[in-house]
Design a protein around this motif. Structure first.
Motif, short mmCIF file in Angstrom:
data_model
loop_
_atom_site.label_atom_id
_atom_site.label_comp_id
_atom_site.label_asym_id
_atom_site.label_seq_id
_atom_site.Cartn_x
_atom_site.Cartn_y
_atom_site.Cartn_z
N GLU A 35 0.98 -1.27 0.07
CA GLU A 35 0.20 0.03 0.00
C GLU A 35 0.90 1.37 -0.18
OE1 GLU A 35 -2.99 0.25 -0.56
OE2 GLU A 35 -3.16 -1.79 -1.15
N ASP A 36 1.75 1.23 0.64
CA ASP A 36 2.91 2.49 0.75
C ASP A 36 3.42 2.74 -0.78
OD1 ASP A 36 2.37 3.18 3.39
OD2 ASP A 36 4.34 1.88 4.05
N ALA A 37 3.90 1.56 -1.30
CA ALA A 37 4.43 1.58 -2.57
C ALA A 37 3.47 2.16 -3.79
CB ALA A 37 5.11 0.11 -3.19
N ARG A 38 2.15 1.56 -3.71
CA ARG A 38 0.93 2.34 -4.46
C ARG A 38 0.99 3.76 -4.12
NH1 ARG A 38 -2.17 -3.06 -2.76
NH2 ARG A 38 -1.75 -4.40 -4.77
N ASP A 39 0.88 4.14 -2.99
CA ASP A 39 0.91 5.56 -2.70
C ASP A 39 1.80 6.40 -3.25
OD1 ASP A 39 -1.55 4.89 -1.31
OD2 ASP A 39 -0.67 5.09 0.82
N VAL A 40 3.09 5.85 -3.14
CA VAL A 40 4.31 6.68 -3.95
C VAL A 40 3.80 6.54 -5.32
CG1 VAL A 40 6.67 6.41 -4.20
CG2 VAL A 40 5.71 5.74 -1.78
N MET A 41 3.58 5.55 -5.82
CA MET A 41 3.52 5.52 -7.23
C MET A 41 2.38 6.53 -7.69
SD MET A 41 5.54 3.82 -8.99
CE MET A 41 6.74 4.62 -7.94
N ARG A 42 1.32 6.83 -7.05
CA ARG A 42 -0.03 7.49 -7.20
C ARG A 42 0.51 9.08 -7.08
NH1 ARG A 42 -2.96 3.96 -3.53
NH2 ARG A 42 -4.11 2.29 -5.06
N ASP A 43 1.50 9.17 -5.88
CA ASP A 43 1.99 10.60 -5.69
C ASP A 43 2.71 10.93 -7.04
OD1 ASP A 43 0.75 10.94 -3.25
OD2 ASP A 43 2.47 10.27 -2.23
N LEU A 44 3.66 10.02 -7.38
CA LEU A 44 4.44 10.29 -8.76
C LEU A 44 3.45 10.57 -9.94
CD1 LEU A 44 7.54 10.48 -9.53
CD2 LEU A 44 7.25 8.04 -10.15
N LEU A 45 2.30 9.92 -10.12
CA LEU A 45 1.86 10.20 -11.26
C LEU A 45 1.20 11.64 -10.98
CD1 LEU A 45 0.18 9.54 -13.71
CD2 LEU A 45 -1.72 8.53 -12.19
N ARG A 46 0.77 12.08 -9.92
CA ARG A 46 0.00 13.20 -9.65
C ARG A 46 1.08 14.39 -10.03
NH1 ARG A 46 -3.34 10.48 -5.74
NH2 ARG A 46 -1.83 10.74 -3.99
N ALA A 47 2.34 14.38 -9.44
CA ALA A 47 3.54 15.17 -9.44
C ALA A 47 3.70 15.39 -10.98
CB ALA A 47 4.61 14.70 -8.96
N GLN A 48 3.81 14.12 -11.92
CA GLN A 48 4.13 14.41 -13.57
C GLN A 48 2.98 14.63 -13.95
OE1 GLN A 48 6.12 10.85 -14.89
NE2 GLN A 48 7.71 10.98 -13.39
N ARG A 49 1.90 14.52 -13.79
CA ARG A 49 0.56 14.72 -14.56
C ARG A 49 -0.37 15.19 -13.70
NH1 ARG A 49 -0.82 9.71 -17.58
NH2 ARG A 49 -2.51 11.14 -18.79
N LYS A 73 14.72 7.02 -9.46
CA LYS A 73 15.15 7.51 -8.05
C LYS A 73 13.88 6.99 -7.16
CE LYS A 73 18.67 10.88 -8.92
NZ LYS A 73 19.12 12.05 -8.99
N THR A 74 12.85 7.42 -7.57
CA THR A 74 11.39 6.90 -6.42
C THR A 74 11.58 5.50 -6.45
OG1 THR A 74 10.45 8.95 -7.38
CG2 THR A 74 9.23 7.12 -6.34
N VAL A 75 11.72 4.56 -7.30
CA VAL A 75 11.48 3.05 -7.39
C VAL A 75 12.66 2.70 -6.58
CG1 VAL A 75 11.90 1.01 -8.69
CG2 VAL A 75 10.46 3.01 -9.61
N ALA A 76 13.93 3.23 -6.65
CA ALA A 76 15.22 2.92 -5.88
C ALA A 76 14.69 3.11 -4.34
CB ALA A 76 16.36 3.58 -6.24
N ASP A 77 14.20 4.15 -4.15
CA ASP A 77 13.66 4.41 -2.78
C ASP A 77 12.72 3.51 -2.01
OD1 ASP A 77 15.47 6.62 -2.61
OD2 ASP A 77 13.93 8.07 -2.82
N VAL A 78 11.84 2.99 -3.02
CA VAL A 78 10.66 2.14 -2.67
C VAL A 78 11.32 0.79 -2.19
CG1 VAL A 78 8.83 0.54 -3.50
CG2 VAL A 78 8.71 3.07 -3.91
#
Length: 199
Positions: A35-49, A73-78
């Motif tokens: 769930e944390d990883a999903r949230d990170v990916m959703r945040d990345l989507l919102r930041a980029q688009r 870098k975000t994936v590496a942090d996950v």
């Protein structure tokens, strides 16, 4: 009873008679971190688009260079581990054969890591059926104790964990084609191996 382990996978490929490569990347993350990883990916989507419509997803092929650096870098942090099959050659109009070769070897590797369920982005029914047939062949090669391994197909827009795999696959593909900065940004979370596709 042993914990059921699940991996998520997506692909990136360039079909070309001379330099084609097919990459199939699988993410192994502890279930407690999903769930944390999903949230990170959703945040990345919102930041980029910021104006992305409902049902949108992150897609490596549509990212500019700066966004790709941020994404890797975000994936590496996950964290976690990304097991990546890199198949060559991948001639034009032979990408499904290259995919099958990569998927067979990926199943073998994932099985050794204790994975028993592989979730991949859904495509057309006929192509999903092909994936299932390939996994069945791989199971037979692994022996009777691998009968529990299965593949499931899920829609890409609703499963952000697949976006992780798309980013890794895209970065590894570009690395194999001579553009290494994205793969380097991933650090040591990637384990990639070569597959001869016989295409």
């Amino acid at each position: 009873m042993a914990e059921l382990r699940v991996a998520y996978a997506d692909e990136s490929f360039l079909a070309h008679d001379g330099t084609g490569v097919y990459v199939l990347a699988a993410a192994l993350l502890p279930e407690a971190s999903w769930e944390d990883a999903r949230d990170v990916m959703r945040d990345l989507l919102r930041a980029q688009r910021p104006k992305a419509p409902p049902g949108a997803k992150l897609h490596w092929a549509k990212m500019p260079a700066r966004a790709r650096i941020t994404a890797t870098k975000t994936v590496a942090d996950v964290g976690g581990l990304h097991v990546v099959a890199v198949g060559a050659p991948c001639p034009s109009k032979r990408q499904e054969r290259a995919r099958a070769a990569c998927l067979k070897e990926l199943v073998r590797e994932l099985y050794d890591f204790g994975v028993r369920v592989l979730r991949m982005e859904a495509r057309e029914k006929e192509l999903n059926d092909r994936d299932r047939a390939v996994v069945n062949q791989a199971r037979q090669m692994l022996g009777l104790d691998a009968e529990g391994f299965r593949v499931e197909h899920v829609p890409g827009p609703v499963e952000p964990l697949l976006w992780l795999c798309d980013i890794v696959a895209g970065a590894v593909r570009l690395h194999r084609l001579g553009e290494s900065m994205y793969r380097e940004a991933l650090g040591d979370v990637v384990l990639d191996f070569d597959v001869v596709t016989d295409c």
